[in-house]
Design a protein around this motif. Structure first.
Motif, short mmCIF file in Angstrom:
data_model
loop_
_atom_site.label_atom_id
_atom_site.label_comp_id
_atom_site.label_asym_id
_atom_site.label_seq_id
_atom_site.Cartn_x
_atom_site.Cartn_y
_atom_site.Cartn_z
N PHE A 65 -9.01 -3.13 18.27
CA PHE A 65 -8.43 -2.37 17.16
C PHE A 65 -7.45 -3.08 16.77
O PHE A 65 -7.26 -3.33 15.43
CB PHE A 65 -8.15 -1.13 17.81
N SER A 66 -6.46 -3.60 17.52
CA SER A 66 -5.12 -4.43 16.89
C SER A 66 -5.73 -5.64 16.03
O SER A 66 -5.22 -5.89 15.02
CB SER A 66 -4.31 -4.68 18.08
N SER A 67 -6.66 -6.48 16.87
CA SER A 67 -7.00 -7.48 16.11
C SER A 67 -7.88 -7.31 14.71
O SER A 67 -7.40 -7.91 13.71
CB SER A 67 -8.18 -8.48 16.91
N TYR A 68 -8.70 -6.17 14.65
CA TYR A 68 -8.97 -5.87 13.36
C TYR A 68 -7.97 -5.64 12.41
O TYR A 68 -8.01 -5.91 10.96
CB TYR A 68 -10.07 -4.79 13.55
N GLY A 69 -7.05 -4.77 12.77
CA GLY A 69 -5.89 -4.47 11.87
C GLY A 69 -5.25 -5.75 11.32
O GLY A 69 -4.69 -5.75 9.92
N SER A 70 -5.18 -6.98 12.23
CA SER A 70 -4.46 -7.87 11.78
C SER A 70 -5.09 -8.60 10.46
O SER A 70 -4.39 -9.38 9.75
CB SER A 70 -4.18 -8.91 12.97
N TRP A 71 -6.49 -8.58 10.66
CA TRP A 71 -7.14 -9.11 9.59
C TRP A 71 -6.70 -8.49 8.30
O TRP A 71 -6.44 -8.95 7.33
CB TRP A 71 -8.58 -9.03 9.74
N ILE A 72 -6.84 -7.10 8.11
CA ILE A 72 -6.44 -6.24 6.93
C ILE A 72 -5.01 -6.89 6.60
O ILE A 72 -4.66 -7.07 5.23
CB ILE A 72 -6.33 -4.76 7.25
N LEU A 73 -4.31 -6.90 7.70
CA LEU A 73 -2.62 -7.16 7.16
C LEU A 73 -2.73 -8.59 6.76
O LEU A 73 -1.95 -8.88 5.60
CB LEU A 73 -1.99 -7.17 8.71
N ALA A 104 0.24 -4.07 -1.21
CA ALA A 104 1.22 -3.27 -0.59
C ALA A 104 0.44 -2.29 0.59
O ALA A 104 0.84 -2.05 1.26
CB ALA A 104 2.09 -2.52 -1.42
N LEU A 105 -0.64 -1.65 0.09
CA LEU A 105 -1.44 -0.58 0.61
C LEU A 105 -2.12 -1.26 1.73
O LEU A 105 -2.10 -1.02 2.81
CB LEU A 105 -2.52 -0.01 -0.26
N LEU A 106 -2.66 -2.44 1.43
CA LEU A 106 -3.42 -3.27 2.59
C LEU A 106 -2.32 -3.55 3.79
O LEU A 106 -2.47 -3.32 4.94
CB LEU A 106 -4.03 -4.52 2.10
N ILE A 107 -1.24 -4.12 3.24
CA ILE A 107 -0.26 -4.36 4.34
C ILE A 107 0.47 -3.17 5.15
O ILE A 107 0.38 -3.22 6.33
CB ILE A 107 0.98 -5.11 3.67
N PHE A 108 0.49 -2.15 4.38
CA PHE A 108 1.07 -0.84 5.16
C PHE A 108 -0.09 -0.38 6.16
O PHE A 108 0.22 -0.14 7.34
CB PHE A 108 1.28 0.07 4.19
N VAL A 109 -1.32 -0.26 5.69
CA VAL A 109 -2.37 0.19 6.54
C VAL A 109 -2.60 -0.87 7.67
O VAL A 109 -2.52 -0.43 8.89
CB VAL A 109 -3.63 0.44 5.77
N GLY A 110 -2.72 -2.13 7.35
CA GLY A 110 -3.25 -3.04 8.27
C GLY A 110 -2.00 -3.02 9.40
O GLY A 110 -2.24 -3.12 10.63
N PHE A 111 -0.72 -2.96 9.07
CA PHE A 111 0.27 -3.28 9.82
C PHE A 111 0.23 -2.14 10.83
O PHE A 111 0.36 -2.32 12.05
CB PHE A 111 1.63 -3.12 9.14
#
Ligand code: HEA
Ligand code: HEA
Ligand code: CUA
Ligand SMILES: [Cu+2]
Lengths: 317, 538, 215
Positions: free
Chosen positions: B461-469, B422-429
């Motif tokens: 930046f957005s692309s990196y976030g999508s990996w976390i998500l 849940a944390l990864l999803i929130f941050v990554g999103f």
């Protein structure tokens, strides 16, 4: 990133950009306050009322008329303001001032062309005088495009068989991006042009030069310029790599095969026909996507383009 | 120690056919769940490809045509195959009858038919990937969609068929809620999830047929060139946009209303407190459903409609914000004086509050005329709708999934992994999509395969976030899948909640209850009733 | 759950009593009919829009339709609605034979409707009064008469599909009736079919004046 604007908005260069930004900032500030309240309360309640011991019965409050009225009425008032400011500015954006000069803009897959009342035609470059209202009369040759200049805060869809209108008055000299904002196929993201805002005198000079363009150059030199300015380069390379269209390298004199199985030797007449009636003969392996340049290039310009293409072919002599 | 009670709906009958032709709403719910998860995975993989391609300007992993097909399929799959059926058809199917104390939905055969139709429509849609893919965007705007050489027909046919599946689900729910409530369960004692589904069903039934008709006309236009949308033949391409958004705007509330229903349940259960403003929440759903039919023009502010029309649509758009706000504030107030615990479902509920508020408030920028002219068809819009759809609906869906997983399978998932995901999803999103608000207002248009260098840092930046998500979702699916078979038995009522579904065994028996349920208290009476949790917090 | 005793055969397991089942079916049917109306609603809207843009063309084009055939078809369809209602009335009175005769009559009228429609269609196809790019007829004045025929074929075509669907359902009801599935106690499927059939009729009653009478 454009550093002269704010975090959100790029620098504003038209008379209405300031007003649009004001609406944006109004909503941004009001929204941020509401958001801060929401998040603040989530955090505060989460800390204050987290369960510390065994679960028990909790308070049964389920109504509070005053509170409920507050959180209905305040948002109503806020959105009413947002609506009003937004609408007022929008009206201004829709009503073209009487003293505007009119330029016709045509969108087609995948470039913009501009027709000036003085008879000048440009591709992907709109040159306008500063501090002068400009009315842009928009229409499309094929599908829907959209005329979008972020620094001016204007956008208008460009429809086939119909005219739409937008206008702007730039108050800042410079070069600004023009995007196509409505999805229109393969090269939608390449349908990018420039708006060049120049002083009144530079504008007059430019008009002058453009209507007599090519003078003092050899046809091939002029053709090389047109190759860029008429956007041939978005589809045709000159180094032999295939793009959306066949490369111009060694084009002259070669034998071209067509989709219907026939073939022909590339000569001046064929090149002329390919520019004006590209759908007549489709080169094998390519799609019929090249727009017709009928009306966009003058005879003199076609001659120059052909001369230029000849220089790209080592077989010619 | 808790045990898995038997027989239950899962082991009552054996064999794959007993699943594929089941009339049990719970099994149909599970079938739907499998279908939509597959769709979500497919759409998610396509999303990852989008973000990979956009990490630099120019070509990275695919050419422009492929990119256009990828985002079209991503949008179409996510909207028509995943998010519209997601909560109603999967969780709603499973829980609606149980929550109102019924043994099944009103028309079980229609329910099964709707699943098969869903599969059929999905196959058509996925088939279009092989038949040359579609490159129109999920909005199928004419005249592009009537001219492009791609598999528009099989895709639109697929969406048309999926529409029927949606209509049948809605119809079934409306009748079930009206006619099959347990004795004594009056409208104001219904759980709010049921109200959410009810408001959704109304939109499904009223709006979907218009989409169906629009797609038929589009197909006729492509096949016979009847000229209705073709300007060269006296037609009007903008008419298509009106038709399309007349469905697709209400459709965005098909997506969010059931999610809001779940949030009402979660907030009350995990704050362990009576829901604040029950009627306000219930009626605001209906208000949203109603107003949603009158605002479609806000997608077309720059398509050349008259100033008057723009004014009316803008005004009505703002009105939709009010009932949504009422809900948000009621949920917040429910937390007040609660006894709050923070299990995974609650984390998703709080994420929802945070993200949906951002998504909703950015909708206000788009509803205001002057700003929409600038923001329309930029990444600002992309960010807005991912905040409401992923930050809103998907968060609610994930919350509901974790909340009801122990009921559906009788077993509990691993709480530690769940919190981590849940944390990864929130941050990554937030990394992925908040950057897109900035990109968009800076002028980056959407559906762009290539872009100017100035936008590169934010895109990366957005692309990196999508990996976390993506990683977050992947982890979630792994431990949930594991828990369905190997988790520790959760017992009847792991959360100490008060709605009907928690009174029956986990997993429930085929006819839902071992004895006819009796209404002993209202769904949110945490001020009067205390139920022992069968799976106590540590 | 002991709902087995006193549970009539036709009562599905998840309903408590026949009344509830009947009410649910009826309510569901009405909702379904609503979706049908909205489905056609999209086309009626297209009709309205194009008519308001090209009033003269619509007027000229509508003269190409055969009013007499249209009127006959209207009467045929209304009659079929009547026989459908009578079939239900008969089963309520437990007269199975009569009910089946009326269902057969309904089927016959539906078939007559389609035959007449077939003649109208083939005449238009012959003349080239067709939608869009297939339109070759030259005798109609006004802008883009092909649009009129595009909408005409779309609407009457969709209606025709509904007539065919109705005939299939009525045939199925007929078979069930012959197998004694229905009685005065239970005839819900027949009643629902009736509702559907009345809607198909009703839609035609709108189509007829819009296309044949006022153009
Ligand atoms: C789940 C889906 C969902 C939801 C719930 C919403 C909700 C809203 N949307 Fe969104 N929207 C989409 C999905 C959704 N949208 C999609 C998919 C698109 C793009 C489609 C495409 O082009 O591909 C889109 C596009 C879109 C546009 C068109 C943009 C453009 O293309 O130019 C607009 C314009 O008005 C808009 C507005 C709104 C508004 C006002 C709301 C409101 O309902 C939001 C209400 C919520 C709040 C306001 C927050 C909570 C309230 C408070 C905390 C109280 C205080 C509030 C105030 C003072 C106002 N949306
Ligand atoms: C519900 C709807 C939904 C959802 C959930 C998403 C999710 C995501 N979307 Fe999408 N998006 C749309 C609906 C949605 N989107 C729509 C409608 C458009 C417009 C299309 C158009 O213009 O026509 C769009 C467009 C769009 C764009 C713009 C493209 C463009 O305009 O050029 C981008 C770019 O970043 C993007 C990114 C993402 C990302 C990173 C996610 C991430 O949140 C995805 C994360 C999910 C995963 C990574 C899946 C992980 C799961 C697994 C791996 C599970 C495995 C499980 C099993 C096997 C059981 N989306
Ligand atoms: Cu032209 Cu996009
Ligand atoms: Cu909308």
């Amino acid at each position: 990133m454009d550093t002269t604007g704010t975090l959100f908005m790029p620098s504003g260069a038209s008379t209405i950009s300031g007003e649009v930004d004001a609406v944006f900032n109004f909503i941004l500030i009001a929204g941020s306050i509401i958001f801060a309240i929401v998040v603040g309360l989530i955090i505060f309640f989460s800390v204050r009322y987290r369960r510390r011991d065994k679960p028990g019965l909790t308070s049964g409050i389920s109504h509070n008329l005053k509170l409920e009225l507050t959180w209905t009425i305040i948002p109503v008032i806020l959105v009413f303001f947002a609506f009003y400011f937004g609408f007022k500015t929008y009206l201004k954006m829709s009503i073209v001032p009487g003293n505007a000069i009119e330029i016709k803009a045509t969108g087609q897959k995948w470039f913009w062309s501009f027709d000036y009342p003085e008879g000048v035609t440009t591709v992907n470059e709109l040159v306008v005088p500063v501090d002068q209202p400009v009315k842009v009369l928009l229409s499309s040759q094929d599908v829907i495009h959209s005329f979008f200049v972020p620094n001016f805060r204007i956008k208008m869809d460009v429809l086939p068989n119909r005219y739409t209108v937008t206008w702007f008055e730039a108050h800042q000299k410079g070069e600004y991006n023009l995007f196509c904002a409505e999805y229109c196929g393969t090269e939608h993201s390449e349908m990018v042009g420039k708006v060049r805002v120049v002083s009144e005198s530079e504008y007059q000079n430019w008009l002058e030069e453009s209507s007599t363009a090519g003078e003092g150059m050899t046809p091939a030199e002029y053709g090389a310029k047109l190759y860029i300015s008429k956007s041939c380069n978005t589809c045709h390379s000159i180094d032999g790599t295939a793009g959306n269209g066949p490369s111009f390298k060694n084009i002259f004199g070669k034998t071209e095969k067509f989709a219907d199985g026939s073939q022909a030797v590339v000569d001046e007449n064929y090149l002329r026909e390919s520019i004006l009636e590209p759908a007549n003969k489709i080169v094998a392996g390519y799609q019929n996507i090249m727009p017709t340049y009928q009306g966009l290039v003058k005879d003199r310009e076609i001659d120059a383009l052909i001369a230029y293409m000849k220089t790209l072919s080592n077989e010619q002599q | 120690m808790n045990t898995i009670e038997s027989p239950n709906y899962m082991n009552a009958k054996k064999g794959i056919l007993s699943w594929l032709f089941t009339l049990d709403h719970k099994r149909i719910g599970i079938l739907y769940l499998i279908g939509i998860m597959a769709a979500f995975a497919l759409g998610g993989i396509l999303a990852m490809l989008i973000r990979m391609e956009l990490i630099h300007p120019g070509q990275d992993i695919m050419d422009a045509d492929t990119y256009n097909q990828v985002f079209t399929l991503h949008g179409a799959v996510m909207i028509f195959l995943f998010i519209i059926p997601s909560i109603p058809a999967a969780l709603g199917n499973f829980f609606l009858p149980i929550m109102i104390g019924a043994r099944d939905v009103a028309f079980p055969k229609l329910n099964l038919a709707s699943w098969w139709i869903f599969i059929g429509g999905s196959l058509f849609a996925v088939f279009s990937m092989y038949a040359g893919a579609v490159d129109t965007g999920w909005t199928f705007y004419t005249p592009y969609s009537t001219k492009t050489g791609t598999a528009v027909i099989s895709m639109t046919l697929g969406v048309f068929i999926l529409g029927f599946s949606s209509i049948f689900t809605g119809l079934n729910f409306i009748v079930t809620i009206h006619k099959l409530r347990a004795p004594g369960l009056t409208w104001y004692k219904l759980p709010l999830f049921v109200w959410g589904l009810y408001a959704t069903a109304i939109i499904q039934v009223l709006a979907t047929p218009v989409l169906g008709m629009t797609l038929i006309l589009l197909i006729l236009e492509r096949v016979f060139q009847i000229g209705i949308f073709d300007p060269a033949m006296g037609g009007d391409p903008v008419l298509f946009q009106h038709f399309f958004w007349f469905y697709s705007h209400p459709a965005v509330y098909i997506m969010i209303l059931p999610g809001m229903g779940i949030i009402s349940e979660l907030i009350s259960v995990f704050a362990h407190k009576k829901i604040f403003g029950y009627k306000a929440i219930a009626y605001s759903s209906l208000a949203i459903a109603f107003i949603s039919f009158l605002v479609w023009g806000h997608h077309m502010f720059v398509s050349g409609q008259s100033e008057i029309a723009a004014m009316i649509f803008s005004f009505l758009t703002f009105l939709v914000g009010i009932p949504s706000g009422i809900k948000v504030f009621n949920w917040l107030t429910t937390l007040y004086k609660g006894s709050i615990t923070f299990e995974t479902p609650m984390l998703y509920a709080l994420s929802f509050l945070f993200l949906f508020t951002i998504g909703g408030l950015t909708g206000i920028f788009l509803g205001a005329l002057a700003t929409d002219v600038h923001l329309h068809d930029t990444y600002f819009v992309v960010a807005h709708f991912h905040y409401v759809m992923v930050g809103g609906t998907v968060m609610a869906f994930m919350g509901g999934l974790h909340y009801w997983w122990p009921k559906m399978f009788g077993r509990m998932y691993n709480e530690k992994w769940a919190k981590f995901a849940a944390l990864l999803i929130f941050v990554g999103f937030n990394i992925t999509f908040f950057t897109q608000f900035i990109l968009g207002s800076q002028g980056m248009p959407r559906r762009y395969y290539n872009y100017l260098d100035q936008y590169q840092p934010l895109h990366a930046f957005s692309s990196y976030g999508s990996w976390i998500l993506g990683l977050g979702f992947l982890i979630a699916f792994i431990y949930l899948f594991y828990a369905a078979f190997k988790g520790r038995p959760a017992g009847r009522n792991p959360w100490g909640a008060l709605t009907f579904e928690w009174e029956t065994p986990s997993p429930p028996p085929t006819e839902n209850f071992d004895k006819d349920p009796v209404l002993r208290h209202e769904p949110y009476d945490y001020d009067k009733v205390l139920v022992e949790r069968t799976y106590p917090e540590k | 759950m002991n709902h087995k005793e006193g549970h009539p055969e036709f009562l599905a397991h998840h309903f408590a009593e026949p009344e509830q089942q009947h009410e649910s079916a009826k309510f569901g049917m009405w909702v379904f009919l609503l979706t049908e109306i909205l489905l056609f609603g999209g086309l009626f809207l297209a009709y309205t829009v194009f008519r308001s843009w090209n009033p003269d063309m619509f007027y000229n084009a509508h003269l190409a339709l055969d009013r007499t055939l249209g009127a006959v078809n209207t009467v045929v369809l209304i009659t079929s609605s009547l026989t459908m209602a009578l079939a239900i009335r008969s089963i309520q009175l437990n007269r199975k034979k009569h009910s089946m005769y009326f269902l057969i009559a309904t089927l016959v009228f539906a078939a007559v409707f389609l035959v007449i429609k077939y003649f109208e269609y083939s005449h238009k196809i012959h003349l080239g009064q067709l939608p869009g790019k297939y339109y070759t007829y030259t005798g109609i004045e006004g802008n883009n008469p092909h649009i009129f025929f595009g909408i005409y074929f779309a609407m009457t075509g969709l209606h025709g599909v509904h007539v065919i669907a109705g005939m299939i359902i009525i045939s199925w009801i007929l078979i069930r009736a012959s197998r004694n599935h229905f009685s005065h106690e239970y005839y819900t499927p027949m009643e629902m079919t009736g509702l559907y059939w009345h809607l198909v009729d009703l839609i035609w009653i709108f189509l007829f004046p819009l296309f044949y009478l006022i153009g």
